[in-house]
Design an enzyme around this catalytic site. Sequence first.
Site, PDB file in Angstrom:
ATOM      1  CD  GLN A   1      -2.047 -10.998  -4.671  1.00 45.20           C
ATOM      2  OE1 GLN A   1      -1.598 -12.152  -4.586  1.00 45.20           O
ATOM      3  NE2 GLN A   1      -2.711 -10.438  -3.672  1.00 45.20           N
TER       4      GLN A   1
ATOM      5  CB  THR B   1      -0.936  -0.015   1.230  1.00 44.07           C
ATOM      6  OG1 THR B   1      -1.739  -1.200   1.162  1.00 44.07           O
ATOM      7  CG2 THR B   1      -1.828   1.210   1.264  1.00 44.07           C
TER       8      THR B   1
ATOM      9  CB  CYS C   1      -7.408  -5.220   1.158  1.00 45.96           C
ATOM     10  SG  CYS C   1      -5.730  -5.835   1.064  1.00 45.96           S
TER      11      CYS C   1
ATOM     12  CB  SER D   1       3.300  -6.711  -0.363  1.00 49.16           C
ATOM     13  OG  SER D   1       2.887  -7.011   0.938  1.00 49.16           O
ATOM     14  CB  ALA D   2       7.448  -9.190   2.846  1.00 47.69           C
TER      15      ALA D   2
HETATM   16  N1  PLP Z   1      -1.786  -4.577  -4.198  1.00 47.82           N
HETATM   17  C1  PLP Z   1      -2.369  -5.761  -4.356  1.00 47.82           C
HETATM   18  C2  PLP Z   1      -2.616  -6.288  -5.734  1.00 47.82           C
HETATM   19  C3  PLP Z   1      -2.764  -6.511  -3.243  1.00 47.82           C
HETATM   20  O1  PLP Z   1      -3.348  -7.696  -3.414  1.00 47.82           O
HETATM   21  C4  PLP Z   1      -2.518  -5.978  -1.951  1.00 47.82           C
HETATM   22  C5  PLP Z   1      -2.992  -6.708  -0.742  1.00 47.82           C
HETATM   23  O2  PLP Z   1      -3.939  -7.453  -0.798  1.00 47.82           O
HETATM   24  C6  PLP Z   1      -1.874  -4.734  -1.846  1.00 47.82           C
HETATM   25  C7  PLP Z   1      -1.530  -4.065  -2.991  1.00 47.82           C
HETATM   26  C8  PLP Z   1      -1.560  -4.130  -0.516  1.00 47.82           C
HETATM   27  O3  PLP Z   1      -0.388  -4.689   0.032  1.00 47.82           O
HETATM   28  P1  PLP Z   1      -0.072  -4.571   1.583  1.00 47.82           P
HETATM   29  O4  PLP Z   1      -1.017  -5.474   2.292  1.00 47.82           O
HETATM   30  O5  PLP Z   1       1.355  -5.016   1.724  1.00 47.82           O
HETATM   31  O6  PLP Z   1      -0.220  -3.139   1.966  1.00 47.82           O
END
Ligand code: PLP
Length: 379
Positions: free
Chosen positions: A177, A70, A319, A197-198
């Site tokens: 993803q 994010t 999310c 994202s880890a």
């Molecule tokens: N982008 C995508 C495509 C996602 O699937 C997600 C989380 O589901 C995010 C961004 C957000 O990542 P984070 O949870 O590390 O903030």
Amino acid sequence: MSVYLDHNATSPLRAEAREALARAYDAGGNPSSVHGAGRTARAIVETARTSIASHFVTRAEDVVFTSGGTEANNLAISSAKAAGAKRLIISAIEHDAVRDAALASGLEVEFLPVTNDGVADIAWLEARLSGWDRNADGTPFVALMAANNETGVLQPVEAAGRLVREAEGLFQVDAVQMAGKLSFDFAGSLAHYAALSAHKAGGPQGTGALLLACDAPLSRQMHGGGQEKGRRSGTENVAGIAGFAAALEAVGADEAARMAVLRDALQSRLESVEGVRIWGAGAQRLPNTLCVSAEAWPSEIQVIAMDLAGFAISAGSACSSGKVRKSRVLEAMGASEAQAASAIRISLGWMTTQDDVNRFADAWMREYARIRPRMAAAG
Ligand code: PLP
């Protein structure tokens, strides 16, 4: 023990990542300190940076660690705004981390449509960029995710990147993803920015990165200690970063192929049931993701029924879970309201077995056979 089939939400921590986290916590130290403990922490961060950079085919100095996907997406969009973009083109299937950041930017936002299979319409993008009015609209900015989190559909990022480069614009790829499922070649994508994202790869939550091309403008959002070469202030999450690198290093060469076999077997069992539709089946997809709608069976009821039966799956985007709403992604793919409201996502991962998949298919099909006549009678 419930069977976990929600790896696109979070892929549980891999043993290798857990060990790397523990080692980094035990080492202690702040990477900005000059003493021995600080130098040890710095070495942990820089070793991980080099490893993550090579995993995504880029240079270590182009990796900016963040708190997750994010933040990385938000940082890219803020940077585009500061660099003179006045109008953003984002695909209609972007995650909220891109969509909401774009809508909150105060800039005009246009949506790049997708086909019924969920693939971005490159001809639309080409036509739109060829008519771009640079004086009125500033530097073109385009965001296209590499793989959709709900359907797993892979996007034509290289083709989009080529068009954006020709238009002398800025290109952002949300590659969150991809990590741990398929390789993502940042250099080959022609993107200026890519978000990672880890925790989607079996690393820890709360750690991610923004990859930057050498010509990508960056406008810092966090002010403070000047870490990450002044690009993202705040003491680095040393253990998280170490766990991120370890998770990626632990991804097995045959994992993707193994997941694809399990996913395809699950798909063929579910699609044999009347009233079932598989989303994105005609497109190339992540090997682990299956998005299914079951006529007249609301997503949230499916999720609860499967939870009670011992299976963790999700309705639409993770999310947004907890506040289940119909899927914007499926609507962009031409789904009816009823179809979008009856879709679930099953996402496999590094620990999923054939037995897990078989048991899920048995339980889901049994429940649907039981509930379908009642749903139909209720209208
Ligand atoms: N982008 C995508 C495509 C996602 O699937 C997600 C989380 O589901 C995010 C961004 C957000 O990542 P984070 O949870 O590390 O903030």
